[in-house]
Design a protein around this motif. Structure first.
Motif, PDB file in Angstrom:
ATOM      1  N   ALA A 130      77.820  51.163  23.687  1.00 18.77           N
ATOM      2  CA  ALA A 130      78.330  52.505  23.976  1.00 18.77           C
ATOM      3  C   ALA A 130      79.007  53.125  22.761  1.00 18.77           C
ATOM      4  N   SER A 152      80.033  56.415  27.964  1.00 20.44           N
ATOM      5  CA  SER A 152      81.060  55.398  27.719  1.00 20.44           C
ATOM      6  C   SER A 152      80.972  54.323  28.789  1.00 20.44           C
ATOM      7  N   LEU A 153      81.388  53.123  28.418  1.00 21.68           N
ATOM      8  CA  LEU A 153      81.296  51.985  29.325  1.00 21.68           C
ATOM      9  C   LEU A 153      82.461  51.971  30.306  1.00 21.68           C
ATOM     10  N   TRP A 203      78.183  53.214  33.703  1.00 20.30           N
ATOM     11  CA  TRP A 203      78.491  54.125  32.605  1.00 20.30           C
ATOM     12  C   TRP A 203      79.231  55.360  33.140  1.00 20.30           C
TER      13      TRP A 203
END
Length: 381
Positions: free
Chosen positions: A298, A320-321, A345
């Motif tokens: 990410a 983003s994770l 995510w």
């Protein structure tokens, strides 16, 4: 009767007339009698010689009876054959002819034995059969391209610019065809996406192409009636189109108006797929490796968490994770292992869970060994 020469008699193995004369002379010599006079060289045929002797006997004078007490004289013996001197060339020809004859006999005998001991193999029907001529495959790719261009022009219209639609249709229609293709010249609609799929060939180089089209109307579906409120504008939606095409003069063109068909609302029932057997111990051992990889994935920097030589393109911005929801390693051994990761995510103001198949490889250094990611693929296949 034709006369046989000495060479022909020797090739055929017949006796030479001179042999008869020599045998007769040897026999008379043993009996103490004088050798008869030589027969002329030209009398080589025994039948001619015998006929000549018979003629001489008939024309000879009658013999006088011997006196009493005396022995009648014996007639001199005559040779039935003429002496012919044998030449060295004749003997060579005779031996050569016999040698050639015996060689041919031996060759035919060997060929016959070979056919019995080593029978000829029957031809393979698969290999001997002539290859069947197959008709050339229908140009399905070109048919999809033509149908897609047609669908985009056919389902997009603007009452203020009808020539744009007509120009798009004319490029894929036969020469002289009606480029309005049934449109009444009213309304407005946009085409957002076109996806061609199945090509079904038919007779006479024709085919039917299935095209799914995402359209977005910009005017109401039906004109409002007097005194009523206008109908709402429909949102973008998919519709199916089956386009008839034909191959002509090296191109694929549309033969006529298409037909709008429905789009399935659900897919068919999926088959039951066997899940791989899990290795829980190896999964726990490599959970931290998987989490580090997706965090770096990410962030756009996976070089430190991937195996040497592995290149993984970074994810786009805005992703983003949230978490690695699960990691399950497949049962297996060796330096290369595989497993399934479920990852959540954050993107577009929402959270989205996805599935990945991750390949791991064991990397050894001077002081330690560790597992690193060798490849990552979306989905479970």
């Amino acid at each position: 009767m034709p006369r046989l020469g000495p060479t022909a008699r020797r090739v055929l193995g017949l006796p030479d007339p001179g042999d008869w004369e020599r045998r007769k002379q040897r026999k008379l010599g043993k009996q103490g009698q004088a050798a008869p006079a030589a027969v002329p060289q030209q009398a080589v045929n025994p039948w001619e010689t015998a006929a000549q002797q018979l003629l001489e006997q008939r024309t000879a004078p009658t013999p006088v009876a011997p006196l009493p007490g005396t022995r009648p004289a014996e007639p001199a013996p005559t040779a039935p054959w003429a002496t012919v001197e044998e030449r060295s060339g004749s003997a060579f020809a005779r031996r050569l002819g016999r040698g050639v004859l015996w060689t041919l006999v031996a060759a035919f005998a060997l060929l016959g034995a070979k056919s019995v001991l080593i029978p000829k193999k029957a031809p393979d029907p698969v290999q001997s059969a002539a290859p069947a001529k197959t008709a050339p495959a229908y140009p399905a790719d070109e048919a999809r391209v033509t149908a897609s261009r047609f669908a985009r022009a056919y389902l997009a219209w603007d009452e203020k610019d009808p020539a744009a639609r007509a120009a798009g249709l004319a490029a894929v229609l036969p020469e002289g065809a009606d480029a309005t293709m049934g449109w009444d010249g009213k309304g407005n609609q946009d085409v957002l996406a076109v996806e061609a799929s199945t090509v079904t060939p038919a007779a006479q180089q024709q085919a039917r192409v299935r095209v799914d089209v995402l359209v977005r109307p910009t005017t109401p579906a039906t004109p409002p009636k007097p005194g009523t409120a206008p109908a709402p504008v429909l949102p973008a939606h998919w519709l199916g189109l089956e386009v008839p095409v034909v191959q002509a003069s090296g191109r694929v063109i549309v033969t006529g108006p298409p037909g709008i068909v429905g789009v399935p609302t659900t897919g068919p029932k999926a088959p039951e797929l066997a899940a791989p057997e899990a290795d829980s111990a190896f999964g726990e051992q490599t959970t931290e490796t998987i989490t580090q990889f997706f965090t770096a994935y990410a962030a756009g920097d996976t070089e430190t968490v991937t195996a040497p030589g592995t290149v993984v393109p970074p994810l786009p911005a805005g992703v983003s994770l949230v978490e690695v929801a699960s990691w399950t390693a497949d049962k297996g051994t060796g330096p290369d292992r595989t497993g399934t990761a479920r990852v959540t995510w954050q993107m577009g103001g929402a959270q989205l869970e996805q599935t990945y198949r991750v390949e791991l490889t064991r990397v050894a250094s001077a002081d330690a060994q560790r597992w690193q990611v060798a490849a990552v693929h979306g989905g479970t296949a």
